[in-house]
Design an enzyme around this catalytic site. Sequence first.
Site, PDB file in Angstrom:
ATOM      1  N   HIS C 213       0.806  -1.220   0.000  1.00 51.28           N
ATOM      2  CA  HIS C 213       0.000   0.000   0.000  1.00 51.28           C
ATOM      3  C   HIS C 213       0.839   1.269   0.000  1.00 51.28           C
ATOM      4  O   HIS C 213       0.317   2.357  -0.212  1.00 51.28           O
ATOM      5  CB  HIS C 213      -0.982  -0.032   1.188  1.00 51.28           C
ATOM      6  N   SER C 217      -0.586  -1.095  -6.115  1.00 46.68           N
ATOM      7  CA  SER C 217      -0.378  -2.250  -6.977  1.00 46.68           C
ATOM      8  C   SER C 217       0.302  -1.835  -8.268  1.00 46.68           C
ATOM      9  O   SER C 217       0.060  -0.754  -8.791  1.00 46.68           O
ATOM     10  CB  SER C 217      -1.729  -2.885  -7.332  1.00 46.68           C
ATOM     11  N   LYS C 241     -14.688  -8.263  -7.746  1.00 47.16           N
ATOM     12  CA  LYS C 241     -13.916  -9.067  -8.695  1.00 47.16           C
ATOM     13  C   LYS C 241     -13.178 -10.187  -7.963  1.00 47.16           C
ATOM     14  O   LYS C 241     -13.128 -11.323  -8.432  1.00 47.16           O
ATOM     15  CB  LYS C 241     -12.919  -8.158  -9.421  1.00 47.16           C
ATOM     16  N   ASP C 242     -12.642  -9.862  -6.791  1.00 47.91           N
ATOM     17  CA  ASP C 242     -11.964 -10.887  -5.988  1.00 47.91           C
ATOM     18  C   ASP C 242     -12.949 -11.963  -5.532  1.00 47.91           C
ATOM     19  O   ASP C 242     -12.609 -13.147  -5.495  1.00 47.91           O
ATOM     20  CB  ASP C 242     -11.295 -10.255  -4.761  1.00 47.91           C
ATOM     21  N   GLU C 285       6.046 -33.669  -2.166  1.00 47.68           N
ATOM     22  CA  GLU C 285       4.802 -33.111  -2.671  1.00 47.68           C
ATOM     23  C   GLU C 285       5.089 -32.341  -3.958  1.00 47.68           C
ATOM     24  O   GLU C 285       6.207 -31.860  -4.164  1.00 47.68           O
ATOM     25  CB  GLU C 285       4.196 -32.168  -1.622  1.00 47.68           C
TER      26      GLU C 285
END
Lengths: 257, 185, 409
Positions: C213, C217, C241-242, C285
């Site tokens: 922040h 972004s 949107k998220d 894994e």
Amino acid sequence: MMMRARILAAAVTAGLGLALAAPASAAEGNVELPKQNWSFNGPFGTFDQAQLKRGYQVYGQVCSACHSMHLLYYRNLMDIGFSEAQVKEIAAGVEVTDGPNEEGEMFTRPGRPSDHFRSPFPNDNAARAANGGALPPDLSLIIKAREGGANYVYGVLAGFTDPPAGVTVPQGMHYNKVFPGHMIAMNPPLSEGLVDYGGEPKATVDQMAQDVTAFLAWASEPEMEARKRLGIKVMLFLIIFTGMLYAVKRKVWANIH
Amino acid sequence: MASTVHSTAHGAHGDGGTRRDFLYLATGAMGAIGAGLAAWPLVDSMNPSAEVLAVSSTEVDLAPVAVGMALTVKWRGKPVFVRHRTDKEIKEAEDVNVAELRDPQTDKARTEKPGWIVVVGICTHLGCVPLGQKPTDPRGDYGGWFCPCHGSHYDTSGRIRKGPAPKNLAVPAYTFLSDSKVKIG
Amino acid sequence: MSAPAINNRFLKWFDDRLPVVSFMQHELHEYPTPKNLNYWWNFGSLAGICLVIMIATGVVLAMQYTPHVSLAFLSVERIMRDVNYGWLLRYLHMNGASMFFLVVYIHVFRGLYYGSYKSPREVLWWLGLVILLLMMATAFMGYVLPWGQMSFWAATVITNLFSAFPLVGEPIVTWLWGGFSVDNPTLNRFYALHYLLPFVIVGVVVLHLIALHKHGSNNPLGIPHKGPQDSIPFHPYYTVKDLFGLGVFFIVYMALVFFAPNMLVEPINYVPADPLVTPPHIVPEWYFLPYYAILRSIPDKLLGVIAMFGSLLILFVLPWLDTSKVRSARFRPIYKKLFWVFLADCIILGWVGYNPPEGHFIVIGQIATAYYFLHLLVIMPIVGKVERTRPLPDSISAPVLKGAHKEKA
């Protein structure tokens, strides 16, 4: 329905980029497993209770002489259609070691539904000693614990044949076309009519192998039916909800761009 | 989380406003329901599991318990007192004036068979285990049980007679399967 | 774009004493977000949600799990068979780890493609790498807890890596184990750390967000926003949107949990740990496979370990290895191709890591390992200098988007 299921499965596989996860059959000598049409295959598959009961009969009368299933309780048999009274009777037919009592002695008592399946040997060393050094594996999780799952276990049970020409089988071993390395210490456990099914279906080796494998599949994943049932509801919910979220997203973003 | 969505409804007004509000509201409600349902497995996993429930009843063989003797069995992780009462003890329990008791209950209401009293051995004050099962234990002023923590006296029917405890010793659900066998729970 | 005033009297009173409400308003309403973020930018918040799911399911599982060599396997099976919804919680947790890594790897590669690690976001990038390293430690120790065959042998092999260091190696390994082999003390401390580290991750995530922040972004064009016309408030635009992205994520995740819960685990891990028998084919894994391939590609034990750790640590200096002034690969025609080659290289490493170290896998693994380091250490610095980048648009706003649109692959 099946179509959607298959698309779903494909989407999951693709979504995870699982090109990596090709089975590691190379190490096991590439035995083609006979693929069976199990009733519990696929996202909508369920167990056939009659088959599970027959499978328990085979386990109880044949396999349990050497193989433990220590993760199961007698009460679990109620999940495959035995009544409470039947389960009590099955459990009571087994002598369970309990104790110590007030004198500090261990004692035996008839089993209860809350008891674990009794193991044929007190410990792994005793099991090895009684079986020429080979440990009969516990079967509680055998379907989940083997590459190939039910097809593999069925394949071993139905895979006893005469060795091909030129192959000598050492003393105490048996030729099996599915078992890794083909040499297995277990005697061919099943023979025609070994277990009394009371008429139908005929207790062929193949039938018994199928039945006991289905029983073992249930024992490995007793939650499977509940899981798939809940899963279908969850997927339907998510598809609708995600559709709605997409509509909301479209509306909110309508005045941007 | 999804409930934040519908607060976005106060954006632009105009055509289709109601339909949009409905969509926001329905989506928010759907999200709230989904989140609530998703939380349930987490909560329910802390409830008693299948193997705990499977041993929630226990069968006790009473044959070795002579008159005047007592037996403590573990049931659902708690001690259960089983006492084979003498005739004197039965009489004492039955002759009490129920109206004077802190927690009025007749002896009949607390026993299946007069000879046997079965109670959960947890003091109703603060959860200690009262004394009185062994012949050498203090049994309090009323010949039943005595709680050493804060001095509660129980009579031969397990009823509170003196001391801070508010209630009688609890009677678990039990049934006699035969004269010498009882199933608790 | 100013935040609406706080109307509720209680909230106002409360906010005056603990300014959480105005903080949230500031972050959601006033914090300007580039208007052109595409769906690849969903994966940051998705990763955060993965962390929350892992902690929530992990805490309730911890209430049922017993960290003891003779009980761990049994307690996991008790969860699967007897605990209410235990199977669901365990499958959510087990597959959640895979989904978490999938999401984070996409998040990392998004950063690589759009140059999100470049000035002034280097510290943001570092914090992300720290999170990734912590995740790996947490996932590795979590994998040990069921105490199956693969759990045990993974713990043995990975802890033995430290024995590669001269002199201090052996004492370090003994110290890690709390004994002379992987045993009860090892399991116990892995459990303690597996419970602790996720909360450390939460702390680093907070720092990651603070760093984010500070400068905001990055965006698909990689150019700074030049004014209010370039940005929109995070809420409602990116929250919805998220949320939509979250729905799609859950569809994939739940399909895995409910219909193929064991697809990503080795069957042998349903056999209890046996210190006397090593399974014929040990694989980690899937999210560790590329590093495993790098380890095995180098015939020298110490150098292999160094290369494996180095493959991650090298990413810390990536902001300086990339010499290009342009952030987004959209305007870097050569780098854009190389990005896909690098991604393919990582997948090849994973594929090699899955397969036994025999025959042509060894050669392929060595080539892929060499290319991994070549890309980062040599190609990136050179390409950044010699590449002719395409002209950058003037601003994020409308007219330039046309040209950029067809780039989205």
